[in-house]
Design a protein around this motif. Structure first.
Motif, short mmCIF file in Angstrom:
data_model
loop_
_atom_site.label_atom_id
_atom_site.label_comp_id
_atom_site.label_asym_id
_atom_site.label_seq_id
_atom_site.Cartn_x
_atom_site.Cartn_y
_atom_site.Cartn_z
N UNK A 136 46.42 -41.06 -10.66
CA UNK A 136 45.34 -40.43 -9.91
C UNK A 136 45.93 -39.23 -9.19
N UNK A 137 45.48 -38.05 -9.54
CA UNK A 137 46.01 -36.84 -8.93
C UNK A 137 45.33 -36.54 -7.60
N UNK A 138 44.04 -36.84 -7.53
CA UNK A 138 43.32 -36.63 -6.28
C UNK A 138 42.09 -37.52 -6.25
N UNK A 139 41.59 -37.74 -5.06
CA UNK A 139 40.33 -38.45 -4.87
C UNK A 139 39.33 -37.49 -4.23
N UNK A 140 38.08 -37.59 -4.61
CA UNK A 140 37.04 -36.72 -4.07
C UNK A 140 36.31 -37.50 -2.98
N UNK A 141 36.35 -36.97 -1.76
CA UNK A 141 35.82 -37.65 -0.59
C UNK A 141 34.62 -36.89 -0.05
N UNK A 142 33.53 -37.61 0.21
CA UNK A 142 32.32 -37.01 0.76
C UNK A 142 32.16 -37.41 2.22
N UNK A 143 31.87 -36.42 3.07
CA UNK A 143 31.55 -36.66 4.47
C UNK A 143 30.81 -35.45 5.02
N UNK A 144 30.71 -35.31 6.33
CA UNK A 144 29.95 -34.21 6.94
C UNK A 144 30.54 -32.84 6.60
N UNK A 145 31.78 -32.79 6.18
CA UNK A 145 32.40 -31.53 5.78
C UNK A 145 32.09 -31.17 4.34
N UNK A 146 31.34 -32.04 3.65
CA UNK A 146 31.06 -31.82 2.24
C UNK A 146 32.03 -32.61 1.38
N UNK A 147 32.48 -32.03 0.29
CA UNK A 147 33.41 -32.68 -0.63
C UNK A 147 34.81 -32.10 -0.42
N UNK A 148 35.79 -33.01 -0.36
CA UNK A 148 37.19 -32.61 -0.23
C UNK A 148 38.02 -33.40 -1.24
N UNK A 149 38.91 -32.72 -1.92
CA UNK A 149 39.85 -33.38 -2.83
C UNK A 149 41.14 -33.67 -2.06
N UNK A 150 41.46 -34.94 -1.92
CA UNK A 150 42.68 -35.35 -1.24
C UNK A 150 43.74 -35.71 -2.28
N UNK A 151 44.87 -35.06 -2.21
CA UNK A 151 45.99 -35.35 -3.10
C UNK A 151 47.02 -36.21 -2.37
N UNK A 152 47.73 -37.04 -3.10
CA UNK A 152 48.81 -37.85 -2.53
C UNK A 152 49.73 -38.30 -3.66
N UNK A 153 50.92 -38.75 -3.28
CA UNK A 153 51.83 -39.30 -4.28
C UNK A 153 51.39 -40.70 -4.70
N UNK A 154 50.98 -41.51 -3.70
CA UNK A 154 50.58 -42.90 -3.97
C UNK A 154 49.24 -43.18 -3.29
N UNK A 155 48.38 -43.88 -4.01
CA UNK A 155 47.10 -44.33 -3.46
C UNK A 155 47.11 -45.87 -3.41
N UNK A 156 46.55 -46.41 -2.33
CA UNK A 156 46.42 -47.86 -2.20
C UNK A 156 44.93 -48.19 -2.10
N UNK A 157 44.44 -48.92 -3.08
CA UNK A 157 43.03 -49.29 -3.16
C UNK A 157 42.82 -50.60 -2.40
N UNK A 158 42.25 -50.47 -1.21
CA UNK A 158 41.93 -51.64 -0.38
C UNK A 158 40.43 -51.70 -0.12
N UNK A 159 39.66 -51.23 -1.08
CA UNK A 159 38.21 -51.19 -0.93
C UNK A 159 37.56 -52.56 -1.02
N UNK A 160 38.29 -53.55 -1.52
CA UNK A 160 37.72 -54.88 -1.74
C UNK A 160 36.96 -54.97 -3.04
N UNK A 161 36.55 -53.83 -3.56
CA UNK A 161 35.78 -53.77 -4.80
C UNK A 161 36.54 -53.04 -5.92
N UNK A 162 37.82 -52.76 -5.69
CA UNK A 162 38.64 -52.02 -6.67
C UNK A 162 37.96 -50.72 -7.07
N UNK A 163 37.41 -50.01 -6.10
CA UNK A 163 36.64 -48.80 -6.41
C UNK A 163 37.49 -47.74 -7.11
N UNK A 164 38.68 -47.47 -6.59
CA UNK A 164 39.51 -46.43 -7.21
C UNK A 164 39.88 -46.81 -8.63
#
Length: 435
Positions: A136-164
């Motif tokens: 996963x190179x980036x995740x697309x996040x929606x909030x009051x700022x609109x859409x933002x692509x967040x990049x990271x080396x490692x992502x940890x999926x703790x959504x409970x629903x395995x969303x990522x």
């Protein structure tokens, strides 16, 4: 016809580790990764941390012990003790089925994450990912700022629903081969102005108490929404009782329309409980007030990842220990509304004193992803075992292991390549319980 405005998605590359989901697993994962020196962000869709124990109003912790000693140690034990410390009406040496003050727990989680150096982003929802060559190179996040692509080396999926993971090419499963119906949901609620002394004299409201008025209530069928004896009431404050009560069937936590319908049903059910309690136990609930219902529905299961290892019923039965385990678990297999347990008859007995099983690191690694770890109820396991590992204490313990591993993995090209012995050494240094 409306013309859509052309937008450019902003990009944020400030973080090494990004944790998605601020439930128990996400809180300890973010704190643990930050503690190891990684620049860490925790993204949460709601306005507070804690998930089931805060927003969903689950009124009590499942046991923290194997009835001999605390099993969920490290950050899990810290969260547990810090929450109890602000609840003077509790016995401070209590370790099993202890009440939760949801407002205090929110602050405990805030402090845990921020004091270890992670950043927090509330009211932000991951709506898409960019994946390339198993990463996963980036995740697309929606909030009051609109859409933002967040990049990271490692992502940890703790959504409970395995969303990522479900947004990627890595497989996920729901239900099982026998029955695709998921466990029912429960919408927890709080009643205030309860005569808690008389409630204590009455004993458990649950149908496992033969003297409970719940039996008469169910037999007479005056209240059509109240169809089973799953009624757990826990004193969470002076004259205040939190309820984990009732079942809402046919809710899929990954379907927003289904969850929306479940929330409406749950609010109506909570009021029907209040009215029924007043009717059948006026000396206890005659003046009770419905103070709150959970802002989240209590969801017991949705997706599970397919990982490098699948934790099995046999592992549970054998009280198995793993060379790469990051924590232990001692909660019984608790699958609501399912006949699947009959398929494993003889292997589901509750553990005796001192017994537990390991949760291996490999259960947190999606088989087709290189830079993602998963912690919480959606780890790689058979459905019956998910009924054991899904609870808050084990999620806290899993999260700490996943966060520490994520920090180590920032220096690797694959989460599989970290030094497991060093991971376990660091966990032991921080007070974790592993064998």
């Amino acid at each position: 016809m409306y013309k859509l405005k052309e937008r450019k998605i902003k990009c944020n590359s400030d973080y090494e580790v990004i944790v998605v989901g601020g439930g128990p697993a996400g809180c300890t994962a973010a704190a643990s990764a930050a503690r190891e020196g990684s620049k860490t962000l925790l993204i949460e869709a709601t306005s507070s941390l804690g998930g089931m124990g805060t927003n969903a109003l689950v009124p009590a912790w499942t046991p923290f012990s194997d009835r001999e000693k605390i099993v969920y140690k490290g950050m899990a034990e810290f969260v547990f003790n810090e929450t109890k410390a602000g609840m003077p009406y509790l016995k401070q040496n209590a370790i099993d089925w202890v009440a939760i003050d949801s407002e205090r727990l929110k602050r405990v989680y805030d402090d845990l994450v921020l004091n270890h150096g992670a950043d927090l982003l509330f009211n932000s929802f991951v709506c898409d990912i960019e994946e390339n060559d198993g990463k996963i190179e980036s995740i697309i996040v929606a909030n009051k700022l609109g859409l933002t692509a967040f990049k990271a080396k490692i992502f940890v999926d703790c959504t409970g629903d395995a969303d990522l993971v479900s947004m990627s090419y890595s497989p996920v499963v729901k239900g099982d081969d026998f029955n695709s119906t998921l466990q029912p949901a429960t919408h927890c609620f709080i009643l205030s102005n309860v005569n808690t002394q008389k409630l204590k004299e009455h004993g458990r409201l649950h149908a496992d108490n033969p003297k409970s008025f719940i039996h008469k209530l169910l037999e007479e069928k005056k209240y059509p929404m109240l169809r089973d004896g799953h009624v757990i009431g826990t004193k969470v404050g002076p004259t205040t009782v939190g309820f984990n009560a009732g079942h809402i069937f046919n809710v899929d936590g990954t379907d927003p329309f289904s969850v929306s319908k479940g929330l409406v049903t749950g609010r109506k059910m909570a009021e029907e409980f209040r009215v029924a309690f007043k009717d059948y136990a006026p000396s206890i609930f005659g003046n009770a007030h419905l103070a709150a219902t959970g802002s989240l529905l209590g969801i017991r299961e949705t997706r599970r990842i397919v990982g490098e290892y699948i934790l099995t019923v046999d592992d549970y039965f054998e009280r198995k220990t793993f060379s790469d385990e990051v924590c232990r678990n001692s909660y019984f297999i608790d699958v609501h509304g399912s006949k699947l347990a009959a398929e494993a008859k003889g292997k589901l007995e509750k553990y005796k004193k001192g017994e537990s099983h390991g949760i291996p690191y490999r259960c947190m690694i999606p088989i087709s992803l290189k830079n993602v770890l998963v912690a919480g109820r959606s780890i790689s396991c058979e459905r019956l075992v998910q009924g054991s590992v899904r609870v808050m204490p084990s999620c806290l313990a899993m999260g700490e292991g996943a966060g520490l591993a994520a920090s180590l993995a920032t220096k690797q090209d694959d989460v599989r390549n970290i030094d497991i012995n060093y991971l376990r050494k660091r966990l032991l240094e921080e007070g974790a319980y592993i064998l």
